[in-house]
Design a protein around this motif. Sequence first.
Motif, short mmCIF file in Angstrom:
data_model
loop_
_atom_site.label_atom_id
_atom_site.label_comp_id
_atom_site.label_asym_id
_atom_site.label_seq_id
_atom_site.Cartn_x
_atom_site.Cartn_y
_atom_site.Cartn_z
N SER A 207 0.73 -1.12 -0.06
CA SER A 207 -0.10 0.06 -0.08
C SER A 207 0.80 1.15 0.07
N LEU A 208 1.99 1.31 0.82
CA LEU A 208 2.74 2.77 0.97
C LEU A 208 3.51 2.92 -0.12
N HIS A 209 4.04 1.54 -1.08
CA HIS A 209 5.02 1.68 -2.29
C HIS A 209 3.85 2.04 -3.35
N THR A 210 2.52 1.55 -3.38
CA THR A 210 1.66 1.92 -4.59
C THR A 210 1.28 3.31 -4.47
N ASP A 211 1.04 3.95 -3.39
CA ASP A 211 0.65 5.48 -3.21
C ASP A 211 1.26 6.17 -2.11
N PRO A 212 2.72 6.59 -2.40
CA PRO A 212 3.28 7.01 -1.18
C PRO A 212 2.78 8.46 -0.90
N ALA A 213 2.15 9.13 -1.77
CA ALA A 213 1.66 10.51 -1.27
C ALA A 213 0.54 10.47 -0.57
N HIS A 214 -0.24 9.18 -0.50
CA HIS A 214 -1.38 9.40 0.45
C HIS A 214 -1.04 9.56 1.80
N PRO A 215 -1.90 10.02 2.56
CA PRO A 215 -1.75 10.55 3.96
C PRO A 215 -2.32 9.39 4.96
N TRP A 216 -1.38 8.17 4.71
CA TRP A 216 -1.64 7.06 5.29
C TRP A 216 -1.56 7.01 6.78
N THR A 217 -2.56 6.47 7.29
CA THR A 217 -2.56 6.21 9.00
C THR A 217 -2.50 4.59 9.10
N VAL A 218 -2.08 4.42 10.45
CA VAL A 218 -1.87 3.12 10.72
C VAL A 218 -3.13 2.10 10.63
N ALA A 219 -4.33 2.83 10.90
CA ALA A 219 -5.39 2.11 11.03
C ALA A 219 -5.79 1.81 9.36
N GLU A 220 -5.62 2.62 8.26
CA GLU A 220 -6.02 2.10 7.13
C GLU A 220 -4.79 1.15 6.71
N LEU A 221 -3.52 1.10 7.12
CA LEU A 221 -2.78 0.10 6.66
C LEU A 221 -3.02 -1.26 7.40
N ALA A 222 -3.55 -1.13 8.65
CA ALA A 222 -3.89 -2.24 9.31
C ALA A 222 -5.18 -3.11 8.51
N ARG A 223 -5.90 -2.16 8.09
CA ARG A 223 -7.15 -2.65 7.20
C ARG A 223 -6.78 -3.25 5.73
N ALA A 224 -5.72 -2.90 5.42
CA ALA A 224 -5.13 -3.66 4.16
C ALA A 224 -4.85 -4.95 4.48
N GLY A 225 -4.21 -5.23 5.49
CA GLY A 225 -3.56 -6.53 6.08
C GLY A 225 -4.52 -7.26 6.93
N ALA A 226 -5.62 -6.68 7.01
CA ALA A 226 -6.93 -7.71 7.48
C ALA A 226 -6.57 -7.76 9.14
N VAL A 227 -5.71 -7.01 9.59
CA VAL A 227 -5.32 -7.24 10.92
C VAL A 227 -5.74 -6.00 12.02
N SER A 228 -5.78 -5.97 13.20
CA SER A 228 -5.86 -4.73 14.01
C SER A 228 -4.80 -3.83 13.85
N ARG A 229 -4.94 -2.55 14.25
CA ARG A 229 -3.91 -1.46 14.22
C ARG A 229 -2.90 -1.88 15.18
N SER A 230 -2.93 -2.22 16.34
CA SER A 230 -1.97 -2.53 17.43
C SER A 230 -1.29 -3.82 16.70
N THR A 231 -1.84 -4.83 16.22
CA THR A 231 -1.14 -6.04 15.73
C THR A 231 -0.21 -5.52 14.53
N LEU A 232 -0.66 -4.85 13.66
CA LEU A 232 0.06 -4.09 12.47
C LEU A 232 1.18 -3.44 13.03
N ALA A 233 0.94 -2.57 13.82
CA ALA A 233 2.30 -1.74 14.36
C ALA A 233 2.92 -2.74 15.12
N ALA A 234 2.72 -3.73 15.80
CA ALA A 234 3.76 -4.45 16.59
C ALA A 234 4.56 -5.39 15.48
N ARG A 235 3.77 -5.94 14.45
CA ARG A 235 4.43 -6.77 13.45
C ARG A 235 5.26 -6.02 12.63
#
Length: 308
Positions: A207-235
Amino acid sequence: MDPLEDVLSLLRTRSHLSAGLTAGGQWSVRFEPPTGVKFNTLRRGYCWLEVEKVDGPIALAPGDCYLLTRPLPFTLRSDPPGPEIDAHTIFARAEDGMARTGTGDDVLLIGGRFTFGEPGHELLLAGLPPVIHVPAGTPHAETVEWALTVIEQELTSRPAASSLVAEHLAVVMLIHVMRLYLTREPREASGLLTGLAEPAVRAALTSLHTDPAHPWTVAELARAGAVSRSTLAARFKETMGQGPIEYLTRWRIQLAAQRLRESDETLSAIARHTGYGSESAMSTAFKRVTGVSPSVYRRGHSGSPASD
């Protein structure tokens, strides 16, 4: 966008093939720390690899190859070894693309190194072990073996454009070795390749490499990986050694640096393309990551266009 392809392309990865090495009897060759990523493949015979600061020697058999990802001195030798000779002395006497040491030619190695045309190669190499050893015959190693065999044929028979073909094949080999590394068991190391082996982190990286100019949040990135925000942040932290937003900042700065080197775009335009709301916001982030301002960086690279 594939993150590994993205990073390799941005860094302008290149291969440089060196003279081969034939050896026999009892011998030992000491090499200085390589520039870039060193690789060798053993095409014939058996020998040992010893790398400074790496525990124990590594036995090499026909078809094996290895990458050295750190600038560490290393030695190639027989068992038992002969008197140690400096590699520069041997390779200075190379003839027809082949250096020789010891007595006989029962051992044959070919190799070279990979360099990166732009800064930021720590994105690729961070977290990798000093040595990546790929034994012949291991699962998924077939393509690596094919590339190495064709490289040897090109360097031996020397058809038209053989050096160019061999150098491109070496980059193919590098990519496949990194793919092999991704298939291994989970490791304690951290870095891009480790992150790509973790599904949720890989989804976030894509996701980050597809659209690096997007104002990404950890929550959005977590949804892309189908995990919780805390799980993505830890992994992400565990596998990459940094948080997702910190990684995004560093990747944006690499993209901005590329535009500064290769275009005459204004700083405001570069800021917009890389996800910053203003020139001052990009300049602050750029100086924090690189240690210099965008203007100083551009002046320092004004003589190094992408076509160099």
